[in-house]
Scaffold this motif. Structure first.
Motif, short mmCIF file in Angstrom:
data_model
loop_
_atom_site.label_atom_id
_atom_site.label_comp_id
_atom_site.label_asym_id
_atom_site.label_seq_id
_atom_site.Cartn_x
_atom_site.Cartn_y
_atom_site.Cartn_z
N ASP A 194 -5.48 -1.81 -5.21
CA ASP A 194 -4.82 -1.90 -6.52
C ASP A 194 -5.06 -0.61 -7.30
N GLN A 195 -4.16 -0.31 -8.21
CA GLN A 195 -4.27 0.90 -9.01
C GLN A 195 -5.60 0.93 -9.77
N SER A 262 -1.11 6.26 -13.06
CA SER A 262 -0.41 5.04 -12.67
C SER A 262 0.93 5.39 -12.03
N ASN A 263 1.47 4.43 -11.28
CA ASN A 263 2.74 4.64 -10.60
C ASN A 263 3.44 3.31 -10.45
N THR A 264 4.74 3.31 -10.64
CA THR A 264 5.49 2.05 -10.56
C THR A 264 5.89 1.70 -9.14
N HIS A 265 5.72 2.62 -8.20
CA HIS A 265 6.12 2.37 -6.82
C HIS A 265 4.88 2.29 -5.92
N ARG A 266 5.05 1.59 -4.84
CA ARG A 266 3.99 1.49 -3.83
C ARG A 266 3.82 2.84 -3.13
#
Length: 272
Positions: A194-195, A262-266
């Motif tokens: 997880d982030q 952070s990032n919105t994509h895997r």
């Protein structure tokens, strides 16, 4: 905090006292013996002074070497001709005798040999004691080692004046070349993270097997670090590491620290 590198020039050879050769130790077959260690196998070169005491330490407990043999002294008894069997049986009986000695756990069945129990030996005595390597653990790699440490002690102050370590190679005829470790088929080799969350690795994620090395002695080297984040040891999870032991992996002391962004994509990262 500032990180810097300190350059160190080593002005003397890696080993200036202990010299190997010109003769090397060789075991002609499984369960057999090498020739005795003498001045042709290893020699010691240092300034002879009355105030210097030279001793050799057999550091098998610390190094786990030799890994596939044991150290003995003496002359192994040789099989002789018997009236109830042809002469061609002598080599076979010699092999059986050698195997029985290798399985023996006491000196009662070593037939002329003694297990080496001393760990500290004067340098001159070390080259004259008739130390031999006996192979006891096939299948094995074709090279094993006798680990020694030489200490020069100042008898006036009691301090160690100089110390060197060396590994005397023993070549085992008929054995296989050392094979690289293989990935364990029980591990997934995928870590879900997880982030921002520091995530420990386990042997369910990463594991390997090596036929020549006990797992507790295996070391993993990171040759390709992740492009973001880093592999770390949980004793100080603020710093990346470049290697770790199987024991730390098994104790779940190795983890992956994701990047702070952070990032919105895997995202997928490859580590080697």
């Amino acid at each position: 905090m500032e990180v810097f590198s300190l350059h160190v020039d080593i002005m003397v050879p890696e080993c200036s006292i202990i010299k190997l050769g010109p003769k090397s130790l060789q075991v002609p077959e499984f369960y057999s013996f090498s020739d005795a260690v003498d001045g042709n196998v290893v020699s010691f070169h240092y300034e002879q002074r009355s105030s210097l005491e030279c001793s050799v330490h057999l550091s098998g407990r610390d190094t786990h070497l030799p890994a596939h043999g044991q150290l003995v002294t003496g002359e192994p008894e040789k099989a002789t001709i018997r009236g109830d069997e042809p002469e061609s049986f002598i080599p076979l009986r010699q092999q059986l005798d050698n195997k029985a000695r290798a399985m023996c756990k006491s000196e009662d069945c070593l037939k002329g040999l003694k297990l080496v129990k001393l760990t500290r030996i004067p340098c001159d005595d070390f080259l004259l004691m008739g130390l031999r390597y006996q192979h006891i653990d096939p299948p094995s790699p074709d090279v094993d080692y006798i680990a020694i440490r030489l200490d020069l002690k100042d008898t006036r102050s009691g301090s160690t004046y100089q110390s060197e370590q060396a590994w005397i190679p023993v070549h085992i005829v008929g054995a296989l070349s050392n094979q690289p470790p293989k990935p364990s088929f029980m591990s997934m080799f995928i870590l879900e993270v997880d982030q921002f969350i520091l995530t420990p690795l386990s042997t369910a994620t990463l594991d390997t097997e090596d036929e020549e090395t006990p797992k507790q002695l295996l070391v993993f080297n990171i040759t390709k670090a992740p492009t973001d984040g880093f592999i770390t040891h949980l004793s100080d999870h603020t710093r990346p590491i470049s290697s770790f032991t199987w024991l730390d992996l098994n104790d779940m002391l190795i983890g992956y620290q994701p990047p702070n962004s952070s990032n919105t994509h895997r995202r997928n990262y490859e580590i080697m």
